[in-house]
Motif scaffolding. Structure first.
Motif, PDB file in Angstrom:
ATOM      1  N   ARG A   1     -95.979  61.738  -2.987  1.00 14.43           N
ATOM      2  CA  ARG A   1     -95.162  61.115  -3.925  1.00 14.43           C
ATOM      3  C   ARG A   1     -93.958  61.712  -4.340  1.00 14.43           C
ATOM      4  NH1 ARG A   1     -96.719  56.735  -6.970  1.00 14.43           N
ATOM      5  NH2 ARG A   1     -98.917  56.914  -6.082  1.00 14.43           N
TER       6      ARG A   1
ATOM      7  N   LYS B   1     -91.670  61.082  -1.821  1.00 14.37           N
ATOM      8  CA  LYS B   1     -91.277  59.400  -1.683  1.00 14.37           C
ATOM      9  C   LYS B   1     -90.353  59.242  -2.880  1.00 14.37           C
ATOM     10  CE  LYS B   1     -93.528  55.268  -2.049  1.00 14.37           C
ATOM     11  NZ  LYS B   1     -94.467  54.786  -2.868  1.00 14.37           N
TER      12      LYS B   1
ATOM     13  N   THR C   1     -86.050  52.055   4.214  1.00 11.55           N
ATOM     14  CA  THR C   1     -85.503  51.139   5.243  1.00 11.55           C
ATOM     15  C   THR C   1     -85.935  49.734   5.327  1.00 11.55           C
ATOM     16  OG1 THR C   1     -87.459  51.722   6.764  1.00 11.55           O
ATOM     17  CG2 THR C   1     -85.667  53.338   6.852  1.00 11.55           C
ATOM     18  N   GLY C   2     -85.864  49.013   6.302  1.00  7.39           N
ATOM     19  CA  GLY C   2     -86.178  47.655   6.623  1.00  7.39           C
ATOM     20  C   GLY C   2     -87.696  47.608   6.558  1.00  7.39           C
ATOM     21  N   SER C   3     -88.439  48.524   6.884  1.00  8.38           N
ATOM     22  CA  SER C   3     -89.882  48.445   6.921  1.00  8.38           C
ATOM     23  C   SER C   3     -90.586  47.992   5.735  1.00  8.38           C
ATOM     24  CB  SER C   3     -90.472  49.657   7.483  1.00  8.38           C
ATOM     25  OG  SER C   3     -91.530  50.172   6.700  1.00  8.38           O
ATOM     26  N   SER C   4     -91.633  47.248   5.546  1.00  7.50           N
ATOM     27  CA  SER C   4     -92.408  46.754   4.683  1.00  7.50           C
ATOM     28  C   SER C   4     -93.476  47.472   4.557  1.00  7.50           C
ATOM     29  CB  SER C   4     -92.506  45.298   4.306  1.00  7.50           C
ATOM     30  OG  SER C   4     -93.497  44.778   5.380  1.00  7.50           O
TER      31      SER C   4
ATOM     32  N   CYS D   1     -95.018  49.500   2.618  1.00  5.49           N
ATOM     33  CA  CYS D   1     -95.406  49.590   1.315  1.00  5.49           C
ATOM     34  C   CYS D   1     -96.192  48.235   0.844  1.00  5.49           C
ATOM     35  CB  CYS D   1     -94.319  50.225   0.221  1.00  5.49           C
ATOM     36  SG  CYS D   1     -94.725  51.904  -0.133  1.00  5.49           S
ATOM     37  N   GLY D   2     -95.861  47.148   1.632  1.00  5.59           N
ATOM     38  CA  GLY D   2     -96.641  46.014   1.228  1.00  5.59           C
ATOM     39  C   GLY D   2     -97.957  45.880   1.724  1.00  5.59           C
TER      40      GLY D   2
ATOM     41  N   ASN E   1     -99.513  30.353  -3.109  1.00  7.20           N
ATOM     42  CA  ASN E   1     -99.155  31.379  -4.437  1.00  7.20           C
ATOM     43  C   ASN E   1     -97.946  30.840  -5.333  1.00  7.20           C
ATOM     44  OD1 ASN E   1     -99.592  33.484  -5.981  1.00  7.20           O
ATOM     45  ND2 ASN E   1     -97.632  34.420  -5.145  1.00  7.20           N
TER      46      ASN E   1
ATOM     47  N   LEU F   1     -93.427  33.659  -1.965  1.00  4.81           N
ATOM     48  CA  LEU F   1     -94.092  34.535  -0.932  1.00  4.81           C
ATOM     49  C   LEU F   1     -92.980  35.397  -0.121  1.00  4.81           C
ATOM     50  CD1 LEU F   1     -96.369  31.645   0.532  1.00  4.81           C
ATOM     51  CD2 LEU F   1     -97.055  33.466  -0.794  1.00  4.81           C
TER      52      LEU F   1
ATOM     53  N   GLY G   1     -94.923  37.094  -8.790  1.00  2.33           N
ATOM     54  CA  GLY G   1     -95.829  37.882  -7.733  1.00  2.33           C
ATOM     55  C   GLY G   1     -95.791  37.288  -6.559  1.00  2.33           C
ATOM     56  N   GLY G   2     -95.947  38.055  -5.417  1.00  2.00           N
ATOM     57  CA  GLY G   2     -96.057  37.747  -4.056  1.00  2.00           C
ATOM     58  C   GLY G   2     -97.269  37.169  -3.347  1.00  2.00           C
ATOM     59  N   GLY G   3     -98.225  37.396  -4.350  1.00  2.00           N
ATOM     60  CA  GLY G   3     -99.337  36.997  -3.602  1.00  2.00           C
ATOM     61  C   GLY G   3    -100.262  37.997  -2.535  1.00  2.00           C
TER      62      GLY G   3
ATOM     63  N   LEU H   1    -101.591  49.653  -5.055  1.00  2.00           N
ATOM     64  CA  LEU H   1    -100.890  48.531  -5.925  1.00  2.00           C
ATOM     65  C   LEU H   1     -99.888  49.540  -6.751  1.00  2.00           C
ATOM     66  CD1 LEU H   1    -104.021  46.388  -7.040  1.00  2.00           C
ATOM     67  CD2 LEU H   1    -101.997  45.830  -5.392  1.00  2.00           C
TER      68      LEU H   1
ATOM     69  N   ASP I   1     -98.339  52.137  -5.830  1.00  2.00           N
ATOM     70  CA  ASP I   1     -97.122  52.418  -4.684  1.00  2.00           C
ATOM     71  C   ASP I   1     -96.209  51.084  -4.569  1.00  2.00           C
ATOM     72  OD1 ASP I   1     -97.956  54.789  -4.212  1.00  2.00           O
ATOM     73  OD2 ASP I   1     -98.624  54.564  -2.174  1.00  2.00           O
ATOM     74  N   VAL I   2     -96.937  50.038  -4.604  1.00  2.00           N
ATOM     75  CA  VAL I   2     -95.874  48.854  -4.159  1.00  2.00           C
ATOM     76  C   VAL I   2     -94.873  48.598  -5.604  1.00  2.00           C
ATOM     77  CG1 VAL I   2     -96.102  46.276  -4.603  1.00  2.00           C
ATOM     78  CG2 VAL I   2     -97.363  47.584  -2.944  1.00  2.00           C
TER      79      VAL I   2
ATOM     80  N   ASN J   1     -92.500  50.887  -5.320  1.00  2.00           N
ATOM     81  CA  ASN J   1     -91.485  50.753  -4.348  1.00  2.00           C
ATOM     82  C   ASN J   1     -90.493  49.551  -4.887  1.00  2.00           C
ATOM     83  OD1 ASN J   1     -90.596  51.025  -1.752  1.00  2.00           O
ATOM     84  ND2 ASN J   1     -91.340  49.008  -1.268  1.00  2.00           N
TER      85      ASN J   1
ATOM     86  N   HIS K   1     -94.367  42.503  -2.947  1.00  2.00           N
ATOM     87  CA  HIS K   1     -94.981  43.590  -2.228  1.00  2.00           C
ATOM     88  C   HIS K   1     -94.022  43.585  -0.755  1.00  2.00           C
ATOM     89  CE1 HIS K   1     -97.588  41.388   0.242  1.00  2.00           C
ATOM     90  NE2 HIS K   1     -97.771  40.805  -0.946  1.00  2.00           N
ATOM     91  N   ARG K   2     -93.715  42.331  -0.303  1.00  2.00           N
ATOM     92  CA  ARG K   2     -93.054  42.333   0.822  1.00  2.00           C
ATOM     93  C   ARG K   2     -91.740  42.606   0.852  1.00  2.00           C
ATOM     94  NH1 ARG K   2     -95.975  37.512  -0.010  1.00  2.00           N
ATOM     95  NH2 ARG K   2     -97.725  37.768   0.933  1.00  2.00           N
TER      96      ARG K   2
ATOM     97  N   ALA L   1     -88.163  44.569   0.977  1.00  2.00           N
ATOM     98  CA  ALA L   1     -87.833  45.795   1.499  1.00  2.00           C
ATOM     99  C   ALA L   1     -86.226  46.103   1.377  1.00  2.00           C
ATOM    100  CB  ALA L   1     -88.007  45.676   2.869  1.00  2.00           C
TER     101      ALA L   1
END
Lengths: 512, 512
Positions: free
Chosen positions: A30, A33, A41-44, A46-47, A148, B121, B131-133, B410, B412-413, B416, B491-492, B494
């Motif tokens: 952590r 982090k 970066t662009g990576s998700s 953590c999603g 959602n 989403l 939230g993102g579901g 969660l 961590d999300v 982030n 969470h998605r 970035a």
């Protein structure tokens, strides 16, 4: 705070010890982090989306299949089974700090939840006025869970689906195009909201005085408990609800209502609301809605109808005459999840005077600013007509249900449950050891076994019935006597279920 | 009633003309059917279950696959697209009297609903704290839709799942084992219910007087609009909520609060409630919760916290110190559907004093009689702790979400999203044409373009952004100025989404 200490010790300890091991990547500790937060970066990574979509998809199909197996085999199982203590204890698990495989969570569901359901899917469930659900509605709910959407507002198709349901509801109940409405959890909430609109409209008319202690409302003494509760929670107080006696059929006495209003006015109170009931909770009686509408009009009172389950009888041409006058009400609460068979929960409030409705709840807020285009367009929003800003997509399961089966078929289902109630009534009347305790207006039959110490006998019979898995009625009190109450709501219920109920009550009664 | 006439003419006409043509069976005309009501056999021909389960199953799998395709391809599409008018008009369809094929209804969904969603989403959605579901939650909702449980009460596993969530929530927030709680739609409702419990507890302590006009409550002037609304709807009135100024970080001023309470007491008012905010709606500020708890204790006031999105920051060890004192609150409202990523809706109310909670809502009713065994066992029921008797199975999607991902992930999300907010803050600070309008405490960044006529410029930029499909922030007012408000919850989301937002705001600002 002992608990606080336990917690504080617990979560950080566990989380700081772990390392993420997803898709070959070893996560950062952590502290590291946080330092690198600016370099995300662009990576998700953590999603919560799966690393392997195909694997998740296969698992999802497995879950859908298991659910279908359950639904297809409903009649082969008991209506209900008691929870073994090990199952109950399984729900006292430690905090799920670490992840689990979705398949493992589903195994847990299959083992500890699916077999121990509410019972209301089953054809032999007849308790507490529960709907039976349906496949199209379930699939609509699946899609809603994926979409959602937040139906609080904004400009998107889900909002239009709810508006479509509102348009249909207006048409079904003969309300004008200016009437407003929205999904709520259920009629207890919708009755509460209806009362709040009625009060607001009254106070606006006569000057603002939200704490007016002289306001009084009227309902029959067979009214659902949520109405006195709504009086209390709104600050008006339970005592300000006058409970009017009913006639032998369980309908509000219009003559007594009329004289009560006069007496209240003479005593300086301010009558503002009449609540009629289309389908009383105990026996399913329907107030004289047209008579109440006329009285409310004459007295200049708001006329709200609690049609929790009864209102949808309007879909049956044979039953709809019972509801004559419903199109004259000022507001109406009802549930799609009861006779409409839509999966829980899907209550609805319909209000004739859309302006009064909006004025009760609309609260301009900077963070809810409306625009002419973009996502913030499409005002007014559902959140302007109720308390909820966060609102699930109840409209979708309802849309799937209404479109797939059609209103005519849903009306047939309603007819059929009433026919089954008449069949049950006839069987009760034909058995010397059984006694009918209330007239059967719709789909609810209240009866009892005449054995010794009948209150405790019939309570035991009902608990035995539940445990046998053969049938699941509930109980209520009729004229001070404990009644077996069979509310036939489920579209799957058939004559053999009603017959099995009677046969088993007789058997249990003689055995006891 | 013109509408009523139209309706009365319409439904019966259509329904009486049709004949059922299911599985080779020609249905009875309605009059015939009524005559034969006593002869209903064991067949459930009137039910809604499919004649051909396999066909339905295949269709259901198709629907699930289409949904997966949509979720898997989210990033390839725009965050939002405007509804073409033909799509909007498609939701003004005639009443669905006749049935439709499920596949046709789904085609309609694919064409007119799925492409025009809420946007939340999508990784680039940053508006209104949505939230993102998540997949596990969606599948939990699918199962809940099939189970169709009513979580109002009774003895079944779904009730135990909700109790499991309650146990976890108690542990997460450091509440004692005697604390009670339940799922509600969202925090607006949970704040309202919390206020009702606070009032009830106060009035019980000092004698019943539900319409007590001297009760007053306190919150900062950054409090969510649902709190003054709750004061109004409860009959206490908006004026009875004292709005206390905030400091430069957006937190309630404890010194002014303290002196306001003293002034009110001196003037004969009866302070009963302090509402703290963990994550203000506009900028995400967190009140000094511990300071408020101490003050409330000293003044003997009920301390409620609106933690709609902010409370779940407790899952992040780096953020949880911000919430110190939360374990001392009397009641807490928060949403699993925001930072918890559970599909809509899944609000929660937690109350330290379970007896006060139950006393506020419990209404003994004959039709809700409890037993020691059978379905009517397992008291108290969730309906004893709130208004709803009809309650969907919100606990299941939450259970699937928490167990599958785990609380650490969660957390961590949540971390982030805050890191992304700091990144956005840094980028805004680095651009001379942009201006930060509020401090960034959590995951919300309020900023604006400095161009000419900034209020209308920034409103246009946001609407343009929505229409471009590139990013979807919302707006609010900060210090009288219109702000672009990016609430990073999904969470998605970035770094590239945050960067695209800044780049596009700059481009649109210079173009305008």
């Amino acid at each position: 705070m002992n608990n606080a200490k336990t917690r504080t010790k617990r979560i950080p300890k566990t989380t700081s010890q772990r390392l993420y091991l997803g898709s070959g990547r070893v996560g950062l500790a952590r502290s590291e982090k946080l330092r690198t937060a600016q370099d995300v970066t662009g990576s998700s990574a953590c999603g919560l989306d799966p690393e392997d979509w195909t694997e998740s998809r296969v698992q999802a199909h497995r879950m859908l299949d298991d659910l279908f197996d359950h639904l297809e085999g409903l009649r082969d199982g008991p209506v209900w089974r008691p929870l073994p203590s090990a199952v109950r204890e399984s729900f006292d698990a430690p905090l799920p700090i670490a992840p689990s495989e979705l398949s493992a969570v589903h195994e847990d569901f299959l083992r500890n939840i699916l077999p121990y359901g509410n019972g209301n899917l089953h054809p032999a469930f007849m308790g507490w006025v529960h709907g039976g659900g349906n496949l199209a509605g379930m699939l609509g709910e699946m899609l809603a869970g994926g979409l959602n959407a937040n139906l609080g507002g904004r400009d998107h198709a889900p909002i239009e689906v709810e508006r479509q349901i509102l348009r249909w509801v207006r048409q079904i109940f003969g309300f004008p195009a200016t009437a407003t409405g929205l999904f709520l959890t259920g009629s207890s909430m919708a009755n509460f909201m209806g009362l709040l609109v009625a009060r607001h409209a009254t106070l606006v008319e006569s000057g603002p005085d939200a704490a007016d202690c002289s306001l009084v409302a009227y309902a029959s003494n067979a009214v659902h408990g949520c109405v006195p509760q709504a009086m209390e929670l709104s600050g008006l107080g339970r005592a300000a609800l006058r409970l009017i006696p009913v006639d032998e059929a369980g309908r509000i006495r219009l003559d007594i209502l009329s004289s009560s209003i006069a007496a209240d006015r003479a005593a300086g109170f301010r009558p503002f609301l009449i609540v009629g009931t289309a389908g009383t909770v105990d026996i399913g009686a329907v107030d004289d809605i047209d008579g109440l509408a006329t009285l409310a009009e004459r007295e200049n009172l708001w006329f709200h109808v609690d049609g929790a389950f009864g209102a949808l009888a309007i879909l049956s041409p044979t039953l709809s005459p019972l509801l004559a006058g419903l199109e004259r009400s000022d507001s109406l609460a009802f549930d799609f999840h009861k006779w409409g068979q839509v999966p829980y929960d899907a209550g609805f409030l319909l209000v004739r005077d859309g302006e009064a409705h909006q004025a009760t709840f609309a609260s301009p807020a900077a963070y809810l600013r409306r625009e002419a285009r973009g996502l913030a367009a499409n005002s007014p929003w559902p959140c302007d007509f109720g308390i909820d800003l966060s609102r699930g997509f109840r409209a979708l399961k309802t849309w799937f249900t209404l479109k797939t089966y059609g209103l005519a078929k849903l009306g047939d289902v309603i007819d059929n449950t009433c026919a089954l109630a008449r069949r049950l009534e006839a069987r009760v009347r034909a058995e010397p050891s059984l006694e009918l305790l209330a007239p059967v207006a719709l789909n609810i039959v209240c009866f009892r076994h005449r054995g010794v110490d009948p209150d405790s006998l019939n309570a035991r019979i009902v608990a035995d019935l539940h445990e046998s898995g053969i049938a699941a009625p509930s109980t209520t009190q009729i004229g001070g006597q404990l009644a077996i109450r069979a509310a036939i709501v489920n579209h799957r219920t058939a004559a053999r279920d009603v017959d099995a109920l009677v046969d088993e009550v007789l058997a249990l009664g003689s055995r006891r």
